[in-house]
Write an enzyme that holds these catalytic residues in place. Structure first.
Site, PDB file in Angstrom:
ATOM      1  N   HIS A  57     -12.177 -10.275  22.281  1.00 46.12           N
ATOM      2  CA  HIS A  57     -13.371 -10.709  21.551  1.00 46.12           C
ATOM      3  C   HIS A  57     -14.656 -10.495  22.356  1.00 46.12           C
ATOM      4  O   HIS A  57     -15.738 -10.852  21.892  1.00 46.12           O
ATOM      5  CB  HIS A  57     -13.238 -12.178  21.135  1.00 46.12           C
ATOM      6  CG  HIS A  57     -12.164 -12.379  20.123  1.00 46.12           C
ATOM      7  ND1 HIS A  57     -12.395 -12.316  18.770  1.00 46.12           N
ATOM      8  CD2 HIS A  57     -10.831 -12.589  20.268  1.00 46.12           C
ATOM      9  CE1 HIS A  57     -11.255 -12.506  18.122  1.00 46.12           C
ATOM     10  NE2 HIS A  57     -10.291 -12.662  19.010  1.00 46.12           N
ATOM     11  N   HIS A 104      -3.804 -16.248  24.029  1.00 46.43           N
ATOM     12  CA  HIS A 104      -3.305 -15.632  22.792  1.00 46.43           C
ATOM     13  C   HIS A 104      -1.786 -15.395  22.861  1.00 46.43           C
ATOM     14  O   HIS A 104      -1.238 -15.126  23.928  1.00 46.43           O
ATOM     15  CB  HIS A 104      -4.027 -14.295  22.642  1.00 46.43           C
ATOM     16  CG  HIS A 104      -3.852 -13.611  21.333  1.00 46.43           C
ATOM     17  ND1 HIS A 104      -2.931 -12.613  21.141  1.00 46.43           N
ATOM     18  CD2 HIS A 104      -4.482 -13.782  20.146  1.00 46.43           C
ATOM     19  CE1 HIS A 104      -3.006 -12.177  19.886  1.00 46.43           C
ATOM     20  NE2 HIS A 104      -3.946 -12.871  19.266  1.00 46.43           N
ATOM     21  N   SER A 135     -10.165 -16.703  21.686  1.00 51.80           N
ATOM     22  CA  SER A 135     -10.192 -16.218  20.304  1.00 51.80           C
ATOM     23  C   SER A 135     -10.309 -17.320  19.259  1.00 51.80           C
ATOM     24  O   SER A 135     -10.868 -17.093  18.192  1.00 51.80           O
ATOM     25  CB  SER A 135      -8.948 -15.377  20.026  1.00 51.80           C
ATOM     26  OG  SER A 135      -7.780 -16.156  20.148  1.00 51.80           O
ATOM     27  N   ASP A 168      -8.088 -10.604  29.189  1.00 48.12           N
ATOM     28  CA  ASP A 168      -7.974 -10.087  27.822  1.00 48.12           C
ATOM     29  C   ASP A 168      -9.335 -10.314  27.162  1.00 48.12           C
ATOM     30  O   ASP A 168      -9.728 -11.442  26.889  1.00 48.12           O
ATOM     31  CB  ASP A 168      -6.864 -10.847  27.083  1.00 48.12           C
ATOM     32  CG  ASP A 168      -6.738 -10.424  25.618  1.00 48.12           C
ATOM     33  OD1 ASP A 168      -7.726  -9.932  25.039  1.00 48.12           O
ATOM     34  OD2 ASP A 168      -5.653 -10.627  25.050  1.00 48.12           O
ATOM     35  N   GLU A 213      -8.511 -15.143  28.966  1.00 49.94           N
ATOM     36  CA  GLU A 213      -9.289 -14.367  28.002  1.00 49.94           C
ATOM     37  C   GLU A 213     -10.762 -14.450  28.393  1.00 49.94           C
ATOM     38  O   GLU A 213     -11.215 -15.495  28.853  1.00 49.94           O
ATOM     39  CB  GLU A 213      -9.100 -14.945  26.585  1.00 49.94           C
ATOM     40  CG  GLU A 213      -7.664 -14.824  26.118  1.00 49.94           C
ATOM     41  CD  GLU A 213      -7.413 -15.368  24.713  1.00 49.94           C
ATOM     42  OE1 GLU A 213      -8.357 -15.486  23.921  1.00 49.94           O
ATOM     43  OE2 GLU A 213      -6.252 -15.676  24.429  1.00 49.94           O
ATOM     44  N   LYS A 260     -11.522  -5.057  17.060  1.00 50.80           N
ATOM     45  CA  LYS A 260     -12.457  -6.118  16.683  1.00 50.80           C
ATOM     46  C   LYS A 260     -13.873  -5.547  16.594  1.00 50.80           C
ATOM     47  O   LYS A 260     -14.188  -4.876  15.625  1.00 50.80           O
ATOM     48  CB  LYS A 260     -12.268  -7.303  17.608  1.00 50.80           C
ATOM     49  CG  LYS A 260     -10.961  -8.002  17.187  1.00 50.80           C
ATOM     50  CD  LYS A 260     -10.312  -8.896  18.147  1.00 50.80           C
ATOM     51  CE  LYS A 260      -9.013  -9.395  17.504  1.00 50.80           C
ATOM     52  NZ  LYS A 260      -8.051  -9.905  18.444  1.00 50.80           N
ATOM     53  N   ASN A 300     -13.362 -10.211  12.500  1.00 51.10           N
ATOM     54  CA  ASN A 300     -13.777  -9.956  13.880  1.00 51.10           C
ATOM     55  C   ASN A 300     -14.528  -8.628  13.985  1.00 51.10           C
ATOM     56  O   ASN A 300     -14.688  -8.089  15.069  1.00 51.10           O
ATOM     57  CB  ASN A 300     -12.546  -9.908  14.794  1.00 51.10           C
ATOM     58  CG  ASN A 300     -11.720 -11.171  14.685  1.00 51.10           C
ATOM     59  OD1 ASN A 300     -12.256 -12.283  14.700  1.00 51.10           O
ATOM     60  ND2 ASN A 300     -10.413 -11.010  14.557  1.00 51.10           N
TER      61      ASN A 300
END
Ligand code: PLP
Length: 386
Positions: A203, A128, A175, A200, A171, A234, A42
């Site tokens: 990424h 996640h 992910s 979140d 998110e 990441k 990542n």
């Protein structure tokens, strides 16, 4: 007690093993003693091994040593922590920010403070594990909504008892699927139903948005009831997590967040390195351009071969193989060709959706992507996946 479980994992192709890396996390890695072309990390912008990021860490080690020595509130806050949080507040266009030792610890330390026992949390089904664990820790009632399904969210919001404090959790970039949450609509629902929304953006940080500030920048969302969580681990190439918000909210966290209060401060060198990474995201936008060009090339190549991808809109490009054994086989055959693309299996993803999770980075060359495409095609045909 665990022997039977281990045998079961092995039987179901779910046993996990750790590979040892003897090099930085670049496109080529020394993995278990062999140079391997990887599409697994990542480290999207290649900052984990950037000279300026390394230099910032080295300089801070000279000045501050290695360990922070105590938790942040006792005597562990050094000027790099303080400066990093100012930089993150600026980066996220927020009043203030707070960092934690990991993204995981950030979620554990923040979500319980955005709700209370008896409150309601609505979380996307594909959230996640750290988000789910944090929701459970909060002792609020957790309801899971179908992935990105706004009607489901609305129905759950409409059904809740009046005045039940509510938190939506999702998110920015998923992910394991690489698709994006409909953040604008979720923010609108949060506003309409007087709920809070935690995004979140592990990424999305450094990857999404015109200037890499993340998914909230991408969607143009600025609202006091939307909370921006991100990671330093990441695209920023270092380690840790952060939450941005109003000064009051950050002060509240400093006073109540257990994973912040009861954990030793991250090494000052990591904070200094993360600040250098934020600076580079702004100074070297060409890294993001290369990342997205590489992503386009890989995506087009895979699609043209007839692979079934997720609805990805990010540098995460998962090939859905469904069968766990087949996903493992594909990953293993690629490994024999000197290429590492991990198979992602339950419980990381739902049953029946095992996949090869390809991530591209700014550091991959077009030739390396071509090489990967040729191998992925050959193996896919050999295993009759395409
Ligand atoms: C990686 C990840 C985390 C955890 O971050 P770490 O810094 O690795 O602990 C949290 N949420 C999501 C969505 C992630 O992908």
């Amino acid at each position: 007690m665990w022997e039977a479980d281990l045998q079961k994992f092995a039987r179901e192709h779910l046993l996990r093993e750790i590979s040892v890396l003897d090099s930085p996390a670049g496109p080529f890695m020394a993995l278990d003693g062999r140079m391997t072309l990887q599409f697994a990390s990542n480290n999207y912008l290649g900052l984990a091994n950037h000279p300026e990021v390394k230099h910032a860490a080295q300089k801070a080690i000279e000045e501050f040593g290695v360990g922070a020595g105590a938790s942040r509130l006792i005597s562990g806050t050094s000027s790099p922590h303080h400066d990093l949080e100012l930089a993150l507040a600026h980066f996220t266009n927020s009043e203030a920010a707070l960092t934690f030792s990991s993204g995981y610890a950030t979620n554990l330390g923040v979500i319980p403070q955005l709700t209370k026992p008896g409150g309601l949390i609505l979380a996307d089904r594909l959230c996640h594990a750290s988000l789910i664990d944090a929701c459970r820790l909060s002792r609020a009632t957790l309801r899971v909504f179908r992935h990105n399904d706004l009607e489901h969210v609305q129905a759950l919001l409409t059904k809740r008892p009046t005045n039940q404090p509510t938190l939506l959790v999702t998110e920015g970039v998923f992910s394991m699927d690489g698709d994006l949450a409909p953040l604008k609509e979720l923010a609108r629902l949060a506003e309409e139903f007087e709920a809070l929304l935690l995004v979140d953006d592990a990424h999305g940080t450094g990857v999404m948005g015109p200037t890499g500030r993340g998914s909230l920048e991408q969607w143009g969302i600025e609202s006091d009831n939307v909370f921006h969580m991100g990671t330093l681990s990441k695209a920023l190439g270092t380690s840790g997590g952060f939450i941005a918000g109003t000064k009051d909210f950050i002060t509240y966290l400093i006073n109540t967040s257990r994973s912040f209060i009861y954990s030793t401060a991250p090494p000052p060198a990591i904070a200094a390195a993360a600040q250098a990474a934020i600076h580079l995201i702004q100074q070297e936008p060409e890294r993001r351009t290369r990342l997205w060009n590489n992503r386009e090339k890989m995506n087009q190549g895979l699609t043209a071969m007839g692979y079934q991808l997720t609805k990805t809109q990010s540098p995460i490009l998962p090939i859905i193989v469904k069968d766990t054994e087949l996903a493992m086989k594909m990953s293993q055959l690629l490994r024999e060709k000197g290429m590492y693309i991990p198979a992602i299996r339950p419980p990381t993803v739902p049953k029946g959706t095992s996949r090869l999770r390809i991530t591209v980075t700014a550091e991959h060359s077009l030739e390396q992507i071509e090489t990967a495409l040729v191998a992925i095609k050959q193996i896919g045909q050999f295993l009759k996946i395409i």
